[in-house]
Design a protein around this motif. Structure first.
Motif, PDB file in Angstrom:
ATOM      1  N   ILE A   1      -2.157  -2.406   0.686  1.00 37.67           N
ATOM      2  CA  ILE A   1      -0.941  -3.070   0.204  1.00 37.67           C
ATOM      3  C   ILE A   1       0.003  -2.051  -0.429  1.00 37.67           C
ATOM      4  O   ILE A   1       1.214  -2.047  -0.166  1.00 37.67           O
ATOM      5  CB  ILE A   1      -1.291  -4.175  -0.803  1.00 37.67           C
ATOM      6  CG1 ILE A   1      -2.057  -5.306  -0.117  1.00 37.67           C
ATOM      7  CG2 ILE A   1      -0.016  -4.717  -1.470  1.00 37.67           C
ATOM      8  CD1 ILE A   1      -2.613  -6.338  -1.079  1.00 37.67           C
ATOM      9  N   VAL A   2      -0.545  -1.172  -1.271  1.00 33.04           N
ATOM     10  CA  VAL A   2       0.265  -0.153  -1.937  1.00 33.04           C
ATOM     11  C   VAL A   2       0.899   0.783  -0.913  1.00 33.04           C
ATOM     12  O   VAL A   2       2.081   1.153  -1.036  1.00 33.04           O
ATOM     13  CB  VAL A   2      -0.585   0.653  -2.939  1.00 33.04           C
ATOM     14  CG1 VAL A   2       0.202   1.850  -3.473  1.00 33.04           C
ATOM     15  CG2 VAL A   2      -1.027  -0.231  -4.095  1.00 33.04           C
ATOM     16  N   ALA A   3       0.150   1.169   0.109  1.00 25.53           N
ATOM     17  CA  ALA A   3       0.681   2.071   1.143  1.00 25.53           C
ATOM     18  C   ALA A   3       1.896   1.452   1.831  1.00 25.53           C
ATOM     19  O   ALA A   3       2.900   2.139   2.083  1.00 25.53           O
ATOM     20  CB  ALA A   3      -0.412   2.393   2.163  1.00 25.53           C
ATOM     21  N   ASP A   4       1.815   0.168   2.124  1.00 27.58           N
ATOM     22  CA  ASP A   4       2.950  -0.506   2.760  1.00 27.58           C
ATOM     23  C   ASP A   4       4.150  -0.588   1.813  1.00 27.58           C
ATOM     24  O   ASP A   4       5.302  -0.409   2.242  1.00 27.58           O
ATOM     25  CB  ASP A   4       2.544  -1.923   3.182  1.00 27.58           C
ATOM     26  CG  ASP A   4       1.640  -1.931   4.402  1.00 27.58           C
ATOM     27  OD1 ASP A   4       1.638  -0.931   5.144  1.00 27.58           O
ATOM     28  OD2 ASP A   4       0.936  -2.942   4.611  1.00 27.58           O
ATOM     29  N   LEU A   5       3.875  -0.845   0.528  1.00 26.48           N
ATOM     30  CA  LEU A   5       4.955  -0.913  -0.446  1.00 26.48           C
ATOM     31  C   LEU A   5       5.665   0.426  -0.577  1.00 26.48           C
ATOM     32  O   LEU A   5       6.903   0.500  -0.609  1.00 26.48           O
ATOM     33  CB  LEU A   5       4.406  -1.347  -1.808  1.00 26.48           C
ATOM     34  CG  LEU A   5       3.868  -2.785  -1.916  1.00 26.48           C
ATOM     35  CD1 LEU A   5       3.207  -2.993  -3.270  1.00 26.48           C
ATOM     36  CD2 LEU A   5       5.006  -3.790  -1.719  1.00 26.48           C
ATOM     37  N   VAL A   6       4.877   1.502  -0.636  1.00 24.73           N
ATOM     38  CA  VAL A   6       5.448   2.846  -0.756  1.00 24.73           C
ATOM     39  C   VAL A   6       6.250   3.185   0.501  1.00 24.73           C
ATOM     40  O   VAL A   6       7.353   3.742   0.424  1.00 24.73           O
ATOM     41  CB  VAL A   6       4.336   3.877  -0.995  1.00 24.73           C
ATOM     42  CG1 VAL A   6       4.896   5.296  -0.909  1.00 24.73           C
ATOM     43  CG2 VAL A   6       3.682   3.652  -2.349  1.00 24.73           C
ATOM     44  N   LYS A   7       5.706   2.856   1.643  1.00 26.85           N
ATOM     45  CA  LYS A   7       6.379   3.134   2.917  1.00 26.85           C
ATOM     46  C   LYS A   7       7.742   2.470   2.988  1.00 26.85           C
ATOM     47  O   LYS A   7       8.710   3.038   3.511  1.00 26.85           O
ATOM     48  CB  LYS A   7       5.501   2.654   4.072  1.00 26.85           C
ATOM     49  CG  LYS A   7       6.098   2.893   5.450  1.00 26.85           C
ATOM     50  CD  LYS A   7       5.155   2.396   6.538  1.00 26.85           C
ATOM     51  CE  LYS A   7       5.764   2.601   7.927  1.00 26.85           C
ATOM     52  NZ  LYS A   7       4.843   2.097   9.004  1.00 26.85           N
ATOM     53  N   ASN A   8       7.819   1.260   2.432  1.00 27.98           N
ATOM     54  CA  ASN A   8       9.076   0.503   2.470  1.00 27.98           C
ATOM     55  C   ASN A   8       9.957   0.734   1.248  1.00 27.98           C
ATOM     56  O   ASN A   8      11.020   0.118   1.122  1.00 27.98           O
ATOM     57  CB  ASN A   8       8.765  -0.989   2.591  1.00 27.98           C
ATOM     58  CG  ASN A   8       8.060  -1.336   3.897  1.00 27.98           C
ATOM     59  OD1 ASN A   8       8.373  -0.761   4.941  1.00 27.98           O
ATOM     60  ND2 ASN A   8       7.111  -2.258   3.836  1.00 27.98           N
ATOM     61  N   GLY A   9       9.518   1.623   0.343  1.00 32.27           N
ATOM     62  CA  GLY A   9      10.304   1.911  -0.852  1.00 32.27           C
ATOM     63  C   GLY A   9      10.461   0.714  -1.761  1.00 32.27           C
ATOM     64  O   GLY A   9      11.500   0.559  -2.437  1.00 32.27           O
ATOM     65  N   ALA A  10       9.457  -0.156  -1.806  1.00 33.08           N
ATOM     66  CA  ALA A  10       9.547  -1.397  -2.577  1.00 33.08           C
ATOM     67  C   ALA A  10       9.471  -1.123  -4.074  1.00 33.08           C
ATOM     68  O   ALA A  10       8.649  -0.326  -4.529  1.00 33.08           O
ATOM     69  CB  ALA A  10       8.420  -2.345  -2.166  1.00 33.08           C
ATOM     70  N   PRO A  11      10.316  -1.780  -4.869  1.00 37.59           N
ATOM     71  CA  PRO A  11      10.295  -1.605  -6.326  1.00 37.59           C
ATOM     72  C   PRO A  11       9.037  -2.189  -6.965  1.00 37.59           C
ATOM     73  O   PRO A  11       8.755  -1.926  -8.130  1.00 37.59           O
ATOM     74  CB  PRO A  11      11.551  -2.355  -6.791  1.00 37.59           C
ATOM     75  CG  PRO A  11      11.789  -3.376  -5.733  1.00 37.59           C
ATOM     76  CD  PRO A  11      11.371  -2.721  -4.444  1.00 37.59           C
ATOM     77  N   ARG A  12       8.271  -2.970  -6.212  1.00 36.95           N
ATOM     78  CA  ARG A  12       7.085  -3.631  -6.740  1.00 36.95           C
ATOM     79  C   ARG A  12       6.059  -2.635  -7.274  1.00 36.95           C
ATOM     80  O   ARG A  12       5.340  -2.926  -8.233  1.00 36.95           O
ATOM     81  CB  ARG A  12       6.455  -4.496  -5.651  1.00 36.95           C
ATOM     82  CG  ARG A  12       5.301  -5.381  -6.131  1.00 36.95           C
ATOM     83  CD  ARG A  12       4.766  -6.211  -4.962  1.00 36.95           C
ATOM     84  NE  ARG A  12       3.728  -7.138  -5.340  1.00 36.95           N
ATOM     85  CZ  ARG A  12       3.935  -8.370  -5.793  1.00 36.95           C
ATOM     86  NH1 ARG A  12       5.182  -8.803  -5.934  1.00 36.95           N
ATOM     87  NH2 ARG A  12       2.943  -9.167  -6.104  1.00 36.95           N
ATOM     88  N   VAL A  13       5.995  -1.445  -6.675  1.00 41.72           N
ATOM     89  CA  VAL A  13       5.025  -0.437  -7.121  1.00 41.72           C
ATOM     90  C   VAL A  13       5.264  -0.088  -8.589  1.00 41.72           C
ATOM     91  O   VAL A  13       4.326  -0.037  -9.389  1.00 41.72           O
ATOM     92  CB  VAL A  13       5.095   0.827  -6.249  1.00 41.72           C
ATOM     93  CG1 VAL A  13       4.166   1.918  -6.805  1.00 41.72           C
ATOM     94  CG2 VAL A  13       4.710   0.508  -4.811  1.00 41.72           C
ATOM     95  N   GLU A  14       6.510   0.138  -8.957  1.00 47.09           N
ATOM     96  CA  GLU A  14       6.814   0.488 -10.338  1.00 47.09           C
ATOM     97  C   GLU A  14       6.583  -0.698 -11.271  1.00 47.09           C
ATOM     98  O   GLU A  14       6.172  -0.512 -12.420  1.00 47.09           O
ATOM     99  CB  GLU A  14       8.255   0.972 -10.463  1.00 47.09           C
ATOM    100  CG  GLU A  14       8.678   1.316 -11.889  1.00 47.09           C
ATOM    101  CD  GLU A  14       7.699   2.247 -12.609  1.00 47.09           C
ATOM    102  OE1 GLU A  14       7.518   2.085 -13.841  1.00 47.09           O
ATOM    103  OE2 GLU A  14       7.110   3.134 -11.952  1.00 47.09           O
ATOM    104  N   ILE A  15       6.829  -1.905 -10.787  1.00 46.50           N
ATOM    105  CA  ILE A  15       6.573  -3.089 -11.613  1.00 46.50           C
ATOM    106  C   ILE A  15       5.079  -3.201 -11.914  1.00 46.50           C
ATOM    107  O   ILE A  15       4.676  -3.468 -13.052  1.00 46.50           O
ATOM    108  CB  ILE A  15       7.078  -4.361 -10.907  1.00 46.50           C
ATOM    109  CG1 ILE A  15       8.591  -4.295 -10.682  1.00 46.50           C
ATOM    110  CG2 ILE A  15       6.731  -5.595 -11.738  1.00 46.50           C
ATOM    111  CD1 ILE A  15       9.141  -5.445  -9.865  1.00 46.50           C
ATOM    112  N   LEU A  16       4.249  -2.975 -10.898  1.00 43.25           N
ATOM    113  CA  LEU A  16       2.797  -3.022 -11.097  1.00 43.25           C
ATOM    114  C   LEU A  16       2.345  -1.904 -12.035  1.00 43.25           C
ATOM    115  O   LEU A  16       1.477  -2.118 -12.895  1.00 43.25           O
ATOM    116  CB  LEU A  16       2.075  -2.905  -9.753  1.00 43.25           C
ATOM    117  CG  LEU A  16       2.220  -4.098  -8.804  1.00 43.25           C
ATOM    118  CD1 LEU A  16       1.647  -3.759  -7.440  1.00 43.25           C
ATOM    119  CD2 LEU A  16       1.535  -5.335  -9.370  1.00 43.25           C
ATOM    120  N   ASN A  17       2.937  -0.727 -11.868  1.00 45.08           N
ATOM    121  CA  ASN A  17       2.607   0.385 -12.772  1.00 45.08           C
ATOM    122  C   ASN A  17       3.014   0.071 -14.208  1.00 45.08           C
ATOM    123  O   ASN A  17       2.299   0.416 -15.158  1.00 45.08           O
ATOM    124  CB  ASN A  17       3.290   1.666 -12.300  1.00 45.08           C
ATOM    125  CG  ASN A  17       2.549   2.351 -11.168  1.00 45.08           C
ATOM    126  OD1 ASN A  17       1.316   2.286 -11.088  1.00 45.08           O
ATOM    127  ND2 ASN A  17       3.287   3.016 -10.290  1.00 45.08           N
TER     128      ASN A  17
END
Length: 281
Positions: free
Chosen positions: A141-157
């Motif tokens: 899931i994280v790999a797909d988020l990073v690939k798409n530049g999704a802001p969700r990664v930083e929200i989860l962090n």
């Protein structure tokens, strides 16, 4: 036959659980009934049950495998990590340390519509024994988020930083490792040439890499657990976790969780001694 402990086994334990340790005390006691309601509403009772899954890493931490302890290994681990024992320990500590103000704040949030949905998925995640599965799914899931530049990664962090803002999880789990190793050595299960200070120094040498692995594991775990929630809900949750009263609640809950883990691993060391000598338990 005695065995040497394994740092790789401890590393597995580090990836199973990741919270904070910062025990605070107060003269204000809370009733047992209120604590029980608090545990159920917040889902922390289910999180406590999940501590038992960490017992699977115990033999590897000592450079061994469960078969080294015979057919009674599973029964011994189940006895030590008994749900009722862990629940009683949690209630006893929280009765003396959790303030009514903090308790009420947490119950108010987690009994809300969003809070109950969060507890539902958190409970479901805690009940999955195969942490490898969660990690693999979360990393994808994280790999797909990073690939798409999704802001969700930083929200989860951001959410994970609110849960552990000072690397307390790493230090707490290191201390659990040390207490378990010293207890196993005292019980005659392993040979150990290092004292407590030397153990801390040896473990600290890999601290940077372990810290990074813990953070990546926490990100994967959060990505898996909250995958059905929109970014807005996760953002709201992160903001709530940063609120001072919720910080107080999580510091205490995480402290309770780690104290119970350390207590049970020390008890498990004694059980291992009996199993290794072929004695009934």
């Amino acid at each position: 036959m005695k065995h040497a402990f394994s740092f790789s086994g401890f590393f597995r334990l580090l990836l199973i659980v990741g919270f904070t340790l910062q025990l605070s005390t107060t003269a204000e006691a809370t009733s047992r009934e209120r604590i029980e309601a608090f545990l159920e509403t917040t889902g922390f009772d289910v999180a406590l049950d999940g501590i038992a899954f960490a017992s699977t890493s115990a033999p590897q931490m000592l450079g061994m495998v469960p078969d080294d302890f015979g057919t009674d290994w599973a029964r011994a681990a189940k006895q030590v990590f008994d749900v009722q024992i862990m629940h009683r320990l949690a209630v006893e500590i929280l009765e003396q340390t959790l303030t009514e103000t903090a308790l009420e704040h947490a119950i108010t949030f987690y009994s809300s519509e969003l809070g109950q949905r969060l507890v539902e998925v958190e409970n479901a995640s805690h009940k999955i024994e195969d942490d490898t599965y969660k990690q693999e799914q979360g990393r994808a899931i994280v790999a797909d988020l990073v690939k798409n530049g999704a802001p969700r990664v930083e929200i989860l962090n951001r959410m994970n930083r609110a849960i552990d803002s000072s690397d307390s999880a790493l230090r707490a789990l290191q201390e659990i490792q040390i207490r378990f190793l010293l207890a196993a050595h005292s019980a005659g299960v392993i040979e150990l040439d290092l004292d407590g200070d030397d153990l801390r120094q040896a473990i600290k040498q890999n601290e940077s890499a372990t810290r990074t692995a813990l953070r990546m594991s926490a990100l994967a775990g959060a990505a898996y657990t909250y995958q059905v929630f929109p970014d807005e809900d996760i953002q709201t949750y992160a903001e709530e976790l940063e609120y001072p009263l919720m910080q107080e609640v999580y510091e205490l809950l995480n402290a309770v969780q780690y104290e119970i883990m350390a207590n049970r691993f020390e008890a498990l060391a004694q059980k291992m001694k009996n199993l290794e000598t072929g004695q009934d338990i």
